[in-house]
Design a protein around this motif. Structure first.
Motif, PDB file in Angstrom:
ATOM      1  N   ALA A  51       0.843  -1.191   0.000  1.00 37.21           N
ATOM      2  CA  ALA A  51       0.000   0.000   0.000  1.00 37.21           C
ATOM      3  C   ALA A  51       0.881   1.245   0.000  1.00 37.21           C
ATOM      4  O   ALA A  51       1.927   1.279   0.639  1.00 37.21           O
ATOM      5  CB  ALA A  51      -0.914   0.004   1.215  1.00 37.21           C
ATOM      6  N   THR A  52       0.459   2.230  -0.737  1.00 40.01           N
ATOM      7  CA  THR A  52       1.192   3.489  -0.775  1.00 40.01           C
ATOM      8  C   THR A  52       0.359   4.573  -0.091  1.00 40.01           C
ATOM      9  O   THR A  52      -0.841   4.407   0.129  1.00 40.01           O
ATOM     10  CB  THR A  52       1.487   3.918  -2.231  1.00 40.01           C
ATOM     11  N   GLN A  59      -8.661   1.185  -0.938  1.00 37.68           N
ATOM     12  CA  GLN A  59      -7.650   0.468  -1.723  1.00 37.68           C
ATOM     13  C   GLN A  59      -6.603  -0.152  -0.796  1.00 37.68           C
ATOM     14  O   GLN A  59      -6.131  -1.271  -1.033  1.00 37.68           O
ATOM     15  CB  GLN A  59      -6.993   1.425  -2.722  1.00 37.68           C
ATOM     16  N   GLN A  60      -6.240   0.543   0.262  1.00 41.72           N
ATOM     17  CA  GLN A  60      -5.284  -0.007   1.225  1.00 41.72           C
ATOM     18  C   GLN A  60      -5.853  -1.253   1.896  1.00 41.72           C
ATOM     19  O   GLN A  60      -5.145  -2.243   2.100  1.00 41.72           O
ATOM     20  CB  GLN A  60      -4.923   1.039   2.273  1.00 41.72           C
ATOM     21  N   ARG A  65      -5.948  -7.149   2.513  1.00 37.93           N
ATOM     22  CA  ARG A  65      -6.679  -8.410   2.456  1.00 37.93           C
ATOM     23  C   ARG A  65      -6.013  -9.381   1.485  1.00 37.93           C
ATOM     24  O   ARG A  65      -5.849 -10.565   1.777  1.00 37.93           O
ATOM     25  CB  ARG A  65      -8.127  -8.154   2.067  1.00 37.93           C
ATOM     26  N   LYS A  66      -5.610  -8.887   0.320  1.00 39.68           N
ATOM     27  CA  LYS A  66      -4.929  -9.747  -0.661  1.00 39.68           C
ATOM     28  C   LYS A  66      -3.587 -10.240  -0.130  1.00 39.68           C
ATOM     29  O   LYS A  66      -3.218 -11.388  -0.336  1.00 39.68           O
ATOM     30  CB  LYS A  66      -4.739  -8.995  -1.976  1.00 39.68           C
TER      31      LYS A  66
END
Length: 97
Positions: A51-52, A59-60, A65-66
């Motif tokens: 994550a950025t 999105q984070q 989760r992925k």
């Protein structure tokens, strides 16, 4: 010596091996291969799902989760690490196998 090297030397030496020795060499090879595969799975997850700061919060969460799912798969693959460290921000609940 790695399990692959030991197996290769045993196969090309021409000496007869008992079934127990062959089974032991193959088990070592399988364990070493699984461990390397799990390490690469974790490395890929760290790189692909990092994550950025520019990512929105949703999105984070998706990336976390992925990443957690990839770590869970790596834990199933890796026989040497029954409880590998979870990536930061991810909780993984382990069950008895």
């Amino acid at each position: 010596m790695s399990a692959y090297s030991e197996t290769f030397v045993a196969l090309v030496s021409g000496n007869r091996m008992t079934a127990g020795v062959v089974a032991h060499l193959l088990a070592q090879l399988r364990e070493e291969t699984a461990h390397e595969l799990a390490q690469e799975q974790r490395a890929y997850a760290n790189k692909a799902y990092a994550a950025t700061e520019a990512d929105p919060y949703a999105q984070q969460r998706i990336k976390r989760r992925k990443k957690g799912a990839a770590y869970a798969v790596a834990a199933l693959i890796d026989p040497a690490a029954p409880n590998p460290p979870a990536p930061s921000g991810v909780q993984i609940y382990w069950s008895n196998r």
